[in-house]
Design an enzyme around this catalytic site. Structure first.
Site, PDB file in Angstrom:
ATOM      1  N   HIS A 153       4.475   4.602  13.478  1.00 55.99           N
ATOM      2  CA  HIS A 153       2.884   4.432  12.787  1.00 55.99           C
ATOM      3  C   HIS A 153       1.589   4.647  13.202  1.00 55.99           C
ATOM      4  CE1 HIS A 153       2.756   0.548  11.780  1.00 55.99           C
ATOM      5  NE2 HIS A 153       1.723   0.917  10.270  1.00 55.99           N
ATOM      6  N   LEU A 177     -11.811   5.539   8.404  1.00 59.46           N
ATOM      7  CA  LEU A 177     -12.015   7.370   8.938  1.00 59.46           C
ATOM      8  C   LEU A 177     -12.639   7.678  10.499  1.00 59.46           C
ATOM      9  CD1 LEU A 177     -13.571   9.914   6.591  1.00 59.46           C
ATOM     10  CD2 LEU A 177     -14.255   9.840   9.021  1.00 59.46           C
ATOM     11  N   ASP A 218       0.490  -1.033  -0.116  1.00 61.35           N
ATOM     12  CA  ASP A 218       0.003  -0.540  -0.173  1.00 61.35           C
ATOM     13  C   ASP A 218       1.522   1.770  -0.250  1.00 61.35           C
ATOM     14  OD1 ASP A 218      -2.345   1.697   0.048  1.00 61.35           O
ATOM     15  OD2 ASP A 218      -2.897   1.310   2.650  1.00 61.35           O
ATOM     16  N   SER A 248      -5.702   7.565  20.354  1.00 59.66           N
ATOM     17  CA  SER A 248      -5.050   8.084  18.938  1.00 59.66           C
ATOM     18  C   SER A 248      -4.008   9.808  20.007  1.00 59.66           C
ATOM     19  CB  SER A 248      -5.568   8.149  18.149  1.00 59.66           C
ATOM     20  OG  SER A 248      -6.116   7.235  16.850  1.00 59.66           O
ATOM     21  N   HIS A 257      -7.770   0.745   7.831  1.00 62.24           N
ATOM     22  CA  HIS A 257      -7.794   1.562   6.452  1.00 62.24           C
ATOM     23  C   HIS A 257      -9.549   2.478   7.669  1.00 62.24           C
ATOM     24  CE1 HIS A 257      -5.819   0.923   3.081  1.00 62.24           C
ATOM     25  NE2 HIS A 257      -5.004   2.061   4.176  1.00 62.24           N
ATOM     26  N   ASP A 262      -6.172   1.762  18.288  1.00 61.69           N
ATOM     27  CA  ASP A 262      -7.172   1.288  18.368  1.00 61.69           C
ATOM     28  C   ASP A 262      -8.584   1.156  18.202  1.00 61.69           C
ATOM     29  OD1 ASP A 262      -8.559   0.323  20.436  1.00 61.69           O
ATOM     30  OD2 ASP A 262      -6.700  -0.044  21.396  1.00 61.69           O
ATOM     31  N   GLY A 302       0.596  -0.591  16.214  1.00 62.12           N
ATOM     32  CA  GLY A 302       1.029  -2.120  15.976  1.00 62.12           C
ATOM     33  C   GLY A 302       0.173  -3.281  16.682  1.00 62.12           C
TER      34      GLY A 302
END
Length: 487
Positions: free
Chosen positions: A410, A216, A107, A391, A214, A386, A413
């Site tokens: 990032h 939103l 990706d 976050s 992925h 998660d 994990g």
């Protein structure tokens, strides 16, 4: 110093030595050209040692790459990947080094952007479910075709060549969006280097979320650690923000697959000798390496444009539902990319090609590549957790350049494979439990929910704590989920 014994590279027993708190090193053995440097707490490193994970064995393989400089890096969120670990960094000499598609990933330029909305929690309270529905209805999710923007092949070629700039010219972006995007949303890509079938897939996927991890997510800023940095980023306590995590969709995946096959055909002896075919590489001076870089850059442009089109969709949804909404881009940064950068190696400054696979750039204050708006603070860094926890927003840390070539984790994990998570969790129970905590989740399939269960991920607090303590990134703010859209 404490010594941890693991079964690592090949049949060798290797000993990662804790050389300072949260810093472990594996000395070169066998064909390793440099040490492997591992950043993590004792428990995070212990998880990398399991037979199923093999992160530490994989990073030793990465340390064998020709031209690799200083050390191969595993970040605190590191876990087993294809060839390279996810959460790894490898910097090679830009003249004498190599490029590996496996060091970028399938990706290409998967990344994260954060939007601020100008709204507070009180503005959206009680309307979270409706907001989740509208976003899910507006933004295509899941495998296969789906687009928020009508495009043809010519349009996709324009996106591949100039990225977010193409969208600006077509009226689908603001000038400020480019200014708050890594590389201004454009690398020197060549559409002609992208395989034809990948081009065709791109027509149907501009402005779509995809599947897997992925998402939103509509979030509430629940804690601010650094008020000056938060103010510079334009976020405040209790503000509503939107985090988008998506990449280059099928176009990027097919581009990577194509070039791995091309590399294997061009370098059969090398491919045969490697412990994993997805470690295959090409010397940067070779024609094929140049073609891959041009295709990778083009796919990166597609990913930035993909997130930009979804940003426009978010703006439309919020403006329809909330008259006072003003959705602006805080920043967009990729975490599957190889970019040419200048770094200090010993006493010299060298031009390096930095592979980041599941690693986000985290440049400190004063670095010339940090946008002017954040020059005194450092580059914004986003570490998604998660969908059931939280976050983090960070700023590039003061020691990131020396420790990790300007890189940070990032995300949290993975702690469990998708298969394991699917066996252990039930979609209905998960969705109900999240709803009881005020988190509204919408997904195309129950399988996606179980694979992405909160229990499948590491503790993001621990990952960020290590990152903060080591100076890779400093904590600015914490966010908690209200609505999560998945494929």
């Amino acid at each position: 110093m404490r010594v941890v014994v693991i079964c690592g590279h090949g049949d060798n027993h290797v000993e990662p030595v804790e050389i300072e708190p949260n810093v472990y090193e594996i000395a070169p053995t066998g064909e390793m050209r440099v040490p492997a440097r591992v950043y993590g707490s004792e428990s995070l490193v212990e998880a990398m040692r399991t037979a199923d994970d093999q992160t530490l064995a994989q990073i030793q393989d990465v340390a064998t790459l020709p031209g690799i400089q200083q050390f191969a890096v595993v970040l605190p969120d590191g876990h087993r990947g294809y060839g390279f670990p996810v959460g790894s960094v490898a910097a090679v000499d830009a003249d004498d080094g190599v490029i590996s598609p496996g060091g970028v990933g399938f990706d290409i330029n998967c990344g994260v952007r954060l939007l601020r909305t100008g709204l507070t929690f009180q503005d959206v309270a009680g309307r979270e479910s409706m907001l989740a529905d509208r976003l899910f209805q507006t933004i295509p999710t899941g495998l296969g075709p789906g687009s928020s923007l009508d495009t043809d092949i010519s349009d996709v070629r324009g996106v591949l060549e100039t990225g977010v700039e193409w969208l600006l010219n077509e009226g689908h972006a603001r000038k400020a969006d480019l200014e708050h995007c890594e590389e201004n949303g454009r690398l020197p890509g060549d559409p002609n280097a992208v395989p034809t079938e990948a081009l065709k897939r791109g027509v149907d996927q501009v402005g779509s979320l995809g599947s897997g991890n992925h998402f939103l997510e509509v979030q509430r800023v629940s804690e601010v650690y650094d008020s000056a940095a938060a103010a510079a980023f334009g976020i405040d306590l209790d503000e509503i923000v939107v985090m988008i995590h998506a990449g280059s969709r099928g176009l990027g995946h097919q581009t990577c697959s194509h070039y791995i096959d091309e590399f294997e055909r061009a370098y059969p002896d090398l491919a045969e000798s490697l412990p994993n075919e997805q470690l295959v590489y090409a010397p940067l001076s070779d024609r094929l390496a140049g073609e891959y870089r041009s295709a990778m850059n083009a796919a990166a442009n597609f990913a930035w444009a993909n997130r930009q089109v979804m940003t426009q969709a978010v703006r439309e949804v919020f403006s329809d539902l909330f008259e006072e909404a003003d959705v602006q881009l805080v920043y967009d940064v990729g975490h599957n990319i190889a970019t040419e950068e200048h770094h200090a190696v010993g006493d010299d400054e060298q031009t390096l090609l930095v592979h980041r696979k599941g690693a986000t750039r985290a440049l400190p204050a004063g670095h010339p590549d940090v946008p002017d708006a954040y020059a005194d603070i450092g580059q914004p860094v986003f570490v998604p957790g998660d969908m059931g926890s939280r976050s983090y927003v960070l700023a590039g840390g003061s020691r990131s350049l020396e420790r990790s070539f300007g890189s940070a984790p990032h995300g949290a994990g993975r702690a469990k494979s998708r298969t394991q998570a699917s066996r252990e969790y039930a979609a209905g129970e998960l969705q109900q439990a999240l709803r009881a905590r005020g988190i509204f989740v919408r997904a195309q399939s129950g399988e996606t929910l179980t694979e992405e269960s909160p229990g499948a991920y590491k503790n993001v607090d621990e990952v960020v704590h290590v990152c903060h303590e080591l100076g890779l990134g400093t904590k600015v703010a914490q966010t908690t989920p209200l609505a999560n859209i998945k494929g």
